[in-house]
Design a protein around this motif. Structure first.
Motif, PDB file in Angstrom:
ATOM      1  N   GLU A  33       0.863  -1.183   0.000  1.00  0.00           N
ATOM      2  CA  GLU A  33       0.000   0.000   0.000  1.00  0.00           C
ATOM      3  C   GLU A  33       0.898   1.232   0.000  1.00  0.00           C
ATOM      4  O   GLU A  33       1.819   1.320   0.815  1.00  0.00           O
ATOM      5  N   VAL A  34       0.612   2.170  -0.887  1.00  0.00           N
ATOM      6  CA  VAL A  34       1.441   3.370  -1.001  1.00  0.00           C
ATOM      7  C   VAL A  34       0.568   4.607  -0.844  1.00  0.00           C
ATOM      8  O   VAL A  34      -0.473   4.732  -1.489  1.00  0.00           O
ATOM      9  N   GLU A  35       1.016   5.513   0.023  1.00  0.00           N
ATOM     10  CA  GLU A  35       0.355   6.811   0.148  1.00  0.00           C
ATOM     11  C   GLU A  35       1.329   7.859  -0.376  1.00  0.00           C
ATOM     12  O   GLU A  35       2.458   7.972   0.108  1.00  0.00           O
ATOM     13  N   HIS A  36       0.883   8.591  -1.390  1.00  0.00           N
ATOM     14  CA  HIS A  36       1.714   9.636  -2.002  1.00  0.00           C
ATOM     15  C   HIS A  36       1.469  10.942  -1.255  1.00  0.00           C
ATOM     16  O   HIS A  36       0.372  11.480  -1.274  1.00  0.00           O
ATOM     17  N   LYS A  53       5.959  -6.940   9.223  1.00  0.00           N
ATOM     18  CA  LYS A  53       5.306  -5.719   8.754  1.00  0.00           C
ATOM     19  C   LYS A  53       6.372  -4.777   8.228  1.00  0.00           C
ATOM     20  O   LYS A  53       7.382  -4.539   8.899  1.00  0.00           O
ATOM     21  N   LEU A  54       6.143  -4.240   7.048  1.00  0.00           N
ATOM     22  CA  LEU A  54       7.070  -3.306   6.427  1.00  0.00           C
ATOM     23  C   LEU A  54       6.509  -1.900   6.539  1.00  0.00           C
ATOM     24  O   LEU A  54       5.317  -1.682   6.304  1.00  0.00           O
ATOM     25  N   HIS A  55       7.369  -0.958   6.896  1.00  0.00           N
ATOM     26  CA  HIS A  55       6.974   0.454   6.941  1.00  0.00           C
ATOM     27  C   HIS A  55       8.132   1.257   6.356  1.00  0.00           C
ATOM     28  O   HIS A  55       9.220   1.294   6.925  1.00  0.00           O
ATOM     29  N   ILE A  56       7.886   1.851   5.207  1.00  0.00           N
ATOM     30  CA  ILE A  56       8.948   2.511   4.454  1.00  0.00           C
ATOM     31  C   ILE A  56       8.521   3.932   4.126  1.00  0.00           C
ATOM     32  O   ILE A  56       7.425   4.151   3.595  1.00  0.00           O
ATOM     33  N   ASN A  57       9.370   4.890   4.466  1.00  0.00           N
ATOM     34  CA  ASN A  57       9.153   6.279   4.065  1.00  0.00           C
ATOM     35  C   ASN A  57      10.221   6.617   3.036  1.00  0.00           C
ATOM     36  O   ASN A  57      11.408   6.427   3.296  1.00  0.00           O
ATOM     37  N   ILE A  58       9.783   7.090   1.888  1.00  0.00           N
ATOM     38  CA  ILE A  58      10.717   7.369   0.807  1.00  0.00           C
ATOM     39  C   ILE A  58      10.521   8.796   0.320  1.00  0.00           C
ATOM     40  O   ILE A  58       9.394   9.238   0.082  1.00  0.00           O
ATOM     41  N   GLN A  59      11.628   9.512   0.191  1.00  0.00           N
ATOM     42  CA  GLN A  59      11.602  10.783  -0.500  1.00  0.00           C
ATOM     43  C   GLN A  59      12.447  10.626  -1.769  1.00  0.00           C
ATOM     44  O   GLN A  59      13.592  10.175  -1.694  1.00  0.00           O
ATOM     45  N   LEU A  60      11.824  10.943  -2.892  1.00  0.00           N
ATOM     46  CA  LEU A  60      12.518  10.844  -4.184  1.00  0.00           C
ATOM     47  C   LEU A  60      12.984  12.236  -4.620  1.00  0.00           C
ATOM     48  O   LEU A  60      12.282  13.212  -4.379  1.00  0.00           O
ATOM     49  N   THR A  67      13.208  19.206  -7.020  1.00  0.00           N
ATOM     50  CA  THR A  67      11.857  18.664  -6.917  1.00  0.00           C
ATOM     51  C   THR A  67      11.909  17.341  -6.169  1.00  0.00           C
ATOM     52  O   THR A  67      12.671  16.443  -6.521  1.00  0.00           O
ATOM     53  N   LYS A  68      11.091  17.233  -5.123  1.00  0.00           N
ATOM     54  CA  LYS A  68      11.040  16.032  -4.283  1.00  0.00           C
ATOM     55  C   LYS A  68       9.615  15.485  -4.275  1.00  0.00           C
ATOM     56  O   LYS A  68       8.645  16.234  -4.391  1.00  0.00           O
ATOM     57  N   ALA A  69       9.503  14.165  -4.144  1.00  0.00           N
ATOM     58  CA  ALA A  69       8.209  13.500  -4.014  1.00  0.00           C
ATOM     59  C   ALA A  69       8.282  12.573  -2.809  1.00  0.00           C
ATOM     60  O   ALA A  69       9.296  11.897  -2.603  1.00  0.00           O
ATOM     61  N   GLY A  70       7.222  12.556  -2.003  1.00  0.00           N
ATOM     62  CA  GLY A  70       7.222  11.761  -0.780  1.00  0.00           C
ATOM     63  C   GLY A  70       6.206  10.637  -0.806  1.00  0.00           C
ATOM     64  O   GLY A  70       5.102  10.800  -1.347  1.00  0.00           O
ATOM     65  N   PHE A  71       6.588   9.500  -0.216  1.00  0.00           N
ATOM     66  CA  PHE A  71       5.725   8.313  -0.200  1.00  0.00           C
ATOM     67  C   PHE A  71       5.860   7.582   1.123  1.00  0.00           C
ATOM     68  O   PHE A  71       6.945   7.499   1.692  1.00  0.00           O
ATOM     69  N   GLU A  72       4.743   7.032   1.601  1.00  0.00           N
ATOM     70  CA  GLU A  72       4.731   6.147   2.751  1.00  0.00           C
ATOM     71  C   GLU A  72       4.217   4.802   2.257  1.00  0.00           C
ATOM     72  O   GLU A  72       3.149   4.724   1.640  1.00  0.00           O
ATOM     73  N   ILE A  73       4.994   3.750   2.489  1.00  0.00           N
ATOM     74  CA  ILE A  73       4.695   2.426   1.935  1.00  0.00           C
ATOM     75  C   ILE A  73       4.549   1.434   3.082  1.00  0.00           C
ATOM     76  O   ILE A  73       5.385   1.389   3.979  1.00  0.00           O
TER      77      ILE A  73
END
Length: 180
Positions: A120-123, A169-176, A134-140
């Motif tokens: 599940e990804v929340e943008h 359980k996986l919890h990943i915060n990603i900033q691109l 330019t950055k994009a953030g996601f919580e996975i």
């Protein structure tokens, strides 16, 4: 219809984290993380639908705040980091569910075993940082069964309690960061 040029993004490790949670003795939860990872994303412009994602984690960077446990996790009982130093993920599809919600499906490889997973990804959105990047953030988030990837060590206590739960359980915060 004009096709857009592919946009390349790279993970900004300074603003990203990869965490996991697993039950210990089935009564409490241990949280761990991987400190070293990298990844790339390719999109059509700033649209993340059908993005192509490649991600790799350095198994030797595992950290559960307990050195002896980390050593055990790196051993052949679990990840066998010497033989399989990376966990990898390659996307097969990204489906937009709503403005900020996506389903990410791909092939996860742990300890030489590859299985399809859906996350599940929340943008969180797109923004410019102080330097104009330019950055994009996601919580996975997602859940995998460790035994499906050959992580089968159970370690039953003398009283018969299972030491490590099967579900991770996986919890990943990603900033691109958008690449020039």
């Amino acid at each position: 219809m004009e096709t857009q040029t592919a946009t390349k993004w790279a993970i900004d490790p300074m603003h990203s984290e990869v965490q996991f949670k697993v039950k210990h003795l089935v009564i409490s939860t241990v949280t761990g993380s991987f400190k070293n990872f990298e990844g790339t994303v390719e999109t059509e412009g700033d649209d993340f639908s059908n993005a192509k994602i490649n991600f790799s984690v350095d198994v030797n960077s595992i950290n559960t705040n307990q050195e002896q446990r980390d050593g055990h996790l790196k051993s052949a009982d679990f990840f066998d980091a010497e033989k399989y130093p990376h966990i990898t993920f390659e996307s097969t599809s990204v489906t937009k569910e709503s403005d900020e919600d996506y389903k990410l499906t791909g092939n996860l490889t742990i300890k030489g075993v590859t299985n399809p997973v859906t996350l599940e990804v929340e943008h969180g959105g797109i923004a410019a940082d102080f330097y104009g990047n330019t950055k994009a953030g996601f919580e996975i988030e997602g859940k995998i069964n460790r035994k499906a990837f050959g992580l089968t060590w159970d370690g039953v206590t003398e009283a018969g309690s299972i030491v490590v739960g099967e579900d991770i359980k996986l919890h990943i915060n990603i900033q691109l960061a958008k690449q020039a």
